[in-house]
Design a protein around this motif. Structure first.
Motif, PDB file in Angstrom:
ATOM      1  N   PRO B 100      -9.755 107.690  57.786  1.00 57.14           N
ATOM      2  CA  PRO B 100     -10.038 107.307  59.178  1.00 57.14           C
ATOM      3  C   PRO B 100      -9.136 106.181  59.678  1.00 57.14           C
ATOM      4  O   PRO B 100      -8.923 106.058  60.888  1.00 57.14           O
ATOM      5  N   ALA B 101      -8.597 105.373  58.769  1.00 57.85           N
ATOM      6  CA  ALA B 101      -7.724 104.269  59.194  1.00 57.85           C
ATOM      7  C   ALA B 101      -6.400 104.797  59.738  1.00 57.85           C
ATOM      8  O   ALA B 101      -5.858 104.262  60.704  1.00 57.85           O
ATOM      9  N   THR B 102      -5.892 105.856  59.121  1.00 55.04           N
ATOM     10  CA  THR B 102      -4.559 106.352  59.493  1.00 55.04           C
ATOM     11  C   THR B 102      -4.597 107.723  60.159  1.00 55.04           C
ATOM     12  O   THR B 102      -3.620 108.139  60.779  1.00 55.04           O
ATOM     13  N   GLY B 103      -5.717 108.436  60.020  1.00 56.28           N
ATOM     14  CA  GLY B 103      -5.785 109.799  60.539  1.00 56.28           C
ATOM     15  C   GLY B 103      -5.092 110.814  59.645  1.00 56.28           C
ATOM     16  O   GLY B 103      -5.054 112.006  59.953  1.00 56.28           O
ATOM     17  N   GLN B 104      -4.553 110.346  58.526  1.00 55.15           N
ATOM     18  CA  GLN B 104      -3.798 111.234  57.637  1.00 55.15           C
ATOM     19  C   GLN B 104      -4.742 112.116  56.811  1.00 55.15           C
ATOM     20  O   GLN B 104      -5.752 111.632  56.287  1.00 55.15           O
ATOM     21  N   GLU B 105      -4.406 113.395  56.695  1.00 56.81           N
ATOM     22  CA  GLU B 105      -5.244 114.313  55.931  1.00 56.81           C
ATOM     23  C   GLU B 105      -5.175 114.009  54.440  1.00 56.81           C
ATOM     24  O   GLU B 105      -4.111 113.725  53.907  1.00 56.81           O
ATOM     25  N   LYS B 106      -6.332 114.104  53.768  1.00 62.87           N
ATOM     26  CA  LYS B 106      -6.360 113.809  52.337  1.00 62.87           C
ATOM     27  C   LYS B 106      -5.589 114.865  51.553  1.00 62.87           C
ATOM     28  O   LYS B 106      -4.930 114.559  50.566  1.00 62.87           O
ATOM     29  N   PHE B 107      -5.695 116.124  51.973  1.00 67.02           N
ATOM     30  CA  PHE B 107      -4.969 117.220  51.323  1.00 67.02           C
ATOM     31  C   PHE B 107      -4.100 117.891  52.387  1.00 67.02           C
ATOM     32  O   PHE B 107      -4.558 118.799  53.080  1.00 67.02           O
ATOM     33  N   PRO B 108      -2.857 117.456  52.519  1.00 63.50           N
ATOM     34  CA  PRO B 108      -2.043 117.885  53.672  1.00 63.50           C
ATOM     35  C   PRO B 108      -1.801 119.396  53.750  1.00 63.50           C
ATOM     36  O   PRO B 108      -1.566 119.915  54.830  1.00 63.50           O
ATOM     37  N   GLY B 109      -1.872 120.117  52.635  1.00 64.42           N
ATOM     38  CA  GLY B 109      -1.590 121.551  52.683  1.00 64.42           C
ATOM     39  C   GLY B 109      -2.782 122.400  53.075  1.00 64.42           C
ATOM     40  O   GLY B 109      -2.680 123.618  53.148  1.00 64.42           O
ATOM     41  N   ARG B 110      -3.913 121.757  53.322  1.00 67.66           N
ATOM     42  CA  ARG B 110      -5.126 122.530  53.606  1.00 67.66           C
ATOM     43  C   ARG B 110      -5.272 122.811  55.098  1.00 67.66           C
ATOM     44  O   ARG B 110      -4.341 122.601  55.865  1.00 67.66           O
ATOM     45  N   PHE B 111      -6.450 123.258  55.496  1.00 72.86           N
ATOM     46  CA  PHE B 111      -6.726 123.556  56.906  1.00 72.86           C
ATOM     47  C   PHE B 111      -6.433 122.311  57.739  1.00 72.86           C
ATOM     48  O   PHE B 111      -6.897 121.219  57.424  1.00 72.86           O
ATOM     49  N   ALA B 112      -5.678 122.475  58.804  1.00 76.13           N
ATOM     50  CA  ALA B 112      -5.274 121.313  59.601  1.00 76.13           C
ATOM     51  C   ALA B 112      -6.462 120.754  60.377  1.00 76.13           C
ATOM     52  O   ALA B 112      -7.258 121.506  60.932  1.00 76.13           O
ATOM     53  N   ARG B 113      -6.573 119.441  60.418  1.00 75.07           N
ATOM     54  CA  ARG B 113      -7.660 118.806  61.161  1.00 75.07           C
ATOM     55  C   ARG B 113      -7.670 119.282  62.612  1.00 75.07           C
ATOM     56  O   ARG B 113      -8.712 119.550  63.201  1.00 75.07           O
ATOM     57  N   LYS B 114      -6.482 119.434  63.192  1.00 83.76           N
ATOM     58  CA  LYS B 114      -6.399 119.797  64.608  1.00 83.76           C
ATOM     59  C   LYS B 114      -6.674 121.288  64.849  1.00 83.76           C
ATOM     60  O   LYS B 114      -6.802 121.718  65.992  1.00 83.76           O
ATOM     61  N   ALA B 115      -6.764 122.081  63.770  1.00 80.56           N
ATOM     62  CA  ALA B 115      -6.875 123.533  63.961  1.00 80.56           C
ATOM     63  C   ALA B 115      -8.239 123.967  64.465  1.00 80.56           C
ATOM     64  O   ALA B 115      -8.420 125.109  64.869  1.00 80.56           O
ATOM     65  N   GLY B 116      -9.220 123.060  64.444  1.00 80.62           N
ATOM     66  CA  GLY B 116     -10.492 123.522  64.973  1.00 80.62           C
ATOM     67  C   GLY B 116     -11.625 122.569  64.711  1.00 80.62           C
ATOM     68  O   GLY B 116     -11.595 121.796  63.761  1.00 80.62           O
ATOM     69  N   GLY B 117     -12.619 122.632  65.579  1.00 79.14           N
ATOM     70  CA  GLY B 117     -13.794 121.795  65.444  1.00 79.14           C
ATOM     71  C   GLY B 117     -14.930 122.579  64.822  1.00 79.14           C
ATOM     72  O   GLY B 117     -15.144 123.741  65.158  1.00 79.14           O
ATOM     73  N   PHE B 118     -15.646 121.953  63.912  1.00 83.80           N
ATOM     74  CA  PHE B 118     -16.790 122.582  63.263  1.00 83.80           C
ATOM     75  C   PHE B 118     -18.005 121.699  63.504  1.00 83.80           C
ATOM     76  O   PHE B 118     -17.871 120.553  63.917  1.00 83.80           O
ATOM     77  N   LYS B 119     -19.176 122.247  63.238  1.00 86.17           N
ATOM     78  CA  LYS B 119     -20.409 121.504  63.477  1.00 86.17           C
ATOM     79  C   LYS B 119     -21.061 121.146  62.150  1.00 86.17           C
ATOM     80  O   LYS B 119     -20.844 121.811  61.138  1.00 86.17           O
ATOM     81  N   VAL B 120     -21.871 120.095  62.169  1.00 88.23           N
ATOM     82  CA  VAL B 120     -22.645 119.750  60.987  1.00 88.23           C
ATOM     83  C   VAL B 120     -23.590 120.907  60.667  1.00 88.23           C
ATOM     84  O   VAL B 120     -24.020 121.642  61.566  1.00 88.23           O
ATOM     85  N   VAL B 121     -23.866 121.086  59.388  1.00 87.40           N
ATOM     86  CA  VAL B 121     -24.788 122.133  58.943  1.00 87.40           C
ATOM     87  C   VAL B 121     -25.968 121.448  58.270  1.00 87.40           C
ATOM     88  O   VAL B 121     -25.776 120.598  57.394  1.00 87.40           O
ATOM     89  N   THR B 122     -27.178 121.772  58.700  1.00 89.02           N
ATOM     90  CA  THR B 122     -28.341 121.208  58.012  1.00 89.02           C
ATOM     91  C   THR B 122     -28.590 122.004  56.731  1.00 89.02           C
ATOM     92  O   THR B 122     -28.165 123.156  56.591  1.00 89.02           O
ATOM     93  N   PHE B 123     -29.294 121.354  55.809  1.00 86.45           N
ATOM     94  CA  PHE B 123     -29.609 122.029  54.547  1.00 86.45           C
ATOM     95  C   PHE B 123     -30.421 123.293  54.815  1.00 86.45           C
ATOM     96  O   PHE B 123     -30.169 124.350  54.233  1.00 86.45           O
TER      97      PHE B 123
END
Lengths: 309, 309
Positions: B100-123
């Motif tokens: 969150p400090a830099t906005g940098q993805e932890k695993f850069p080769g994975r699904f891009a953060r900007k590629a889409g918004g998802f919602k929280v899932v309850t148990f």
């Protein structure tokens, strides 16, 4: 068993809709995991011109629109996407297809309507989702959008075909060798699209089961399309009294003039009358007739058949 | 290659998180399609006591909470789930894990953060989703919930373990032979759960990489658990100068007293230092050491290895 001449494309019909609600993002993710080559999008428009991935132009069979927006139906009692803005449709709960009059599920053995609520997916969201997955997996799964009733949309004041072509352009799908087929039942619309964007965009002319198909019609189709998407009933009329298939020569006719053939819809829970063996049906279409692609609600079963062939 | 003695369980770590944002419903659907035996849920609580499927007790690394709810962080700058009600968290956009400090993805080769918004899932949503899929597919994919930092939750006023056990009971998972493992790092909590609900609920004691493991600890664990979920580093310390693996005897020790072993986390894009061959790593743990299950972000690669073995 003879191996098919070539491997046909598995087109995930509304996603893995045999197992999860049609056109939910989860149904697309599941189909992706099960090995689909193309994920299908039915495309309709909202009042404010958003492109939605939904099969019907009304919302009643797959959402809680009737209870959420009482008094917003048309004279036929239906609530039409085009009478609602996107932000309204986004408040709805979507789920397995039911008969809105009775609440009864169309395919009772599938995902239960009560098992969960899903949200509408816009065309833009779905494309970003698929392209994001292609980037993270290294696969190249295609898209297969259908322009739903374009003339009706024009009568309602929205040029759906133009909006969809713009969206495809924005996402890079009008370039040569993109992984896409555009499908529609409306020949006039498809002809115009071909004139407008050229041959870089592969086009499939859908043909419903009551279409009178002859070689002249097929020749006309070669003028603007790469192939046909016929109801499987145009190829396999039914079963003979002796248990063999009653076949037309549509596949060989189409192939003889260079058209691809992508019949619909292969469903293990909705088989042609008198036919009870899904693998036998796949063997007919894939191994014997050599179709080029299949629309199926059951990506896994077709993938398994192809692996075992 | 020698076939492994038995087929280990593929535990989809936060879903198919190598390809889609962790704990999104789509990531679970994809893992289901890729052949997971169990889908993992990390479970934390909201302020109003809803159970959420999220890895961290704060929201910052996987959502837009900081921009959506300015001024709601704690002194450490983080926005904690337990300071928000479910309906607030449901308004957030979730995506791929970033710093969150830099906005940098932890695993850069994975699904891009900007590629889409998802919602929280309850148990609850996730359990209904998995049970619905099991019904429609005829498969029996299990769940693998983790109680996240239960003591901390108690300090915040919420008995997370009790809420989770109630939820499992409501969904039928406390009956004999249910397809479930319950996991936690906290031995005291697990001991209490075992006393409360008995042996019908299989329990896995998680062990992080700095745990001092000896036979006495393992014997204690047999008192309340069915197995251990060790960091893979407790089994494979690293590579020897000659390129061979530097191994502990944890797997055989645990097996000798009847404990299952489910090491974590197998990631092709985050390999142990000095090890560059994912299949060699799988061969070590599956074929040579015979672990009983593996937590992996890449269900497909483990499934492929098992198929080919």
């Amino acid at each position: 068993m003879n191996a098919p001449a070539k491997t046909p494309l598995i087109i995930a019909h509304r996603g893995a809709s045999g197992y999860l609600p049609e056109h939910s993002l989860a149904a697309k993710a599941l189909a992706y995991g099960l090995g689909a080559d193309y994920l299908e999008q039915d495309v309709v428009a909202s009042r404010d011109g958003a492109l939605l991935v939904l099969h019907d132009v009304w919302l009643d069979d797959v959402s809680n629109v009737a209870e959420r927006f009482t008094g917003r139906s048309r004279e036929d009692g239906r609530h039409y996407c085009i009478d609602f803005d996107l932000d309204e449709i986004q408040t709805l709960q979507f789920g397995e297809r039911v008969d809105p009059a009775t609440g009864q599920e169309k395919f009772p053995g599938r995902f239960a309507r009560k098992a969960g609520g899903f949200k509408v997916v816009t065309f833009d969201e779905e494309i970003r989702f698929i392209q994001g997955l292609n980037a993270s997996t290294g696969r190249n799964v295609g898209i297969y959008p259908e322009i739903k009733v374009p003339q009706w949309h024009v009568e309602q004041g929205i040029d759906l075909a133009a909006l969809l072509i713009d969206a495809l352009d924005a996402h890079g799908y009008l370039q040569q060798a993109s992984r896409i087929y555009l499908q529609c039942f409306d020949a006039e619309t498809l002809g115009r699209v071909r004139q407008q964007v050229g041959t870089a965009l592969p086009i499939i002319q859908l043909l419903n089961s009551s279409t009178k198909v002859d070689i002249k019609l097929l020749r006309d189709i070669t003028g603007y399309a790469n192939g046909i998407g016929p109801s499987m009933k145009l190829i396999m009329h039914g079963m003979q009294p002796d248990g063999s298939f009653d076949l037309s020569d549509l596949v060989s006719q189409a192939h003889s003039i260079g058209l691809e053939v992508h019949p619909y819809t292969f469903r293990v829970d909705q088989m042609p009358e008198g036919c009870h063996d899904f693998d036998a049906l796949l063997r007919l279409f894939i191994t014997d007739l050599g179709v080029d692609g299949l629309f199926t609600d059951f990506t896994d079963l077709v993938a398994q058949f192809i692996r075992d062939a």
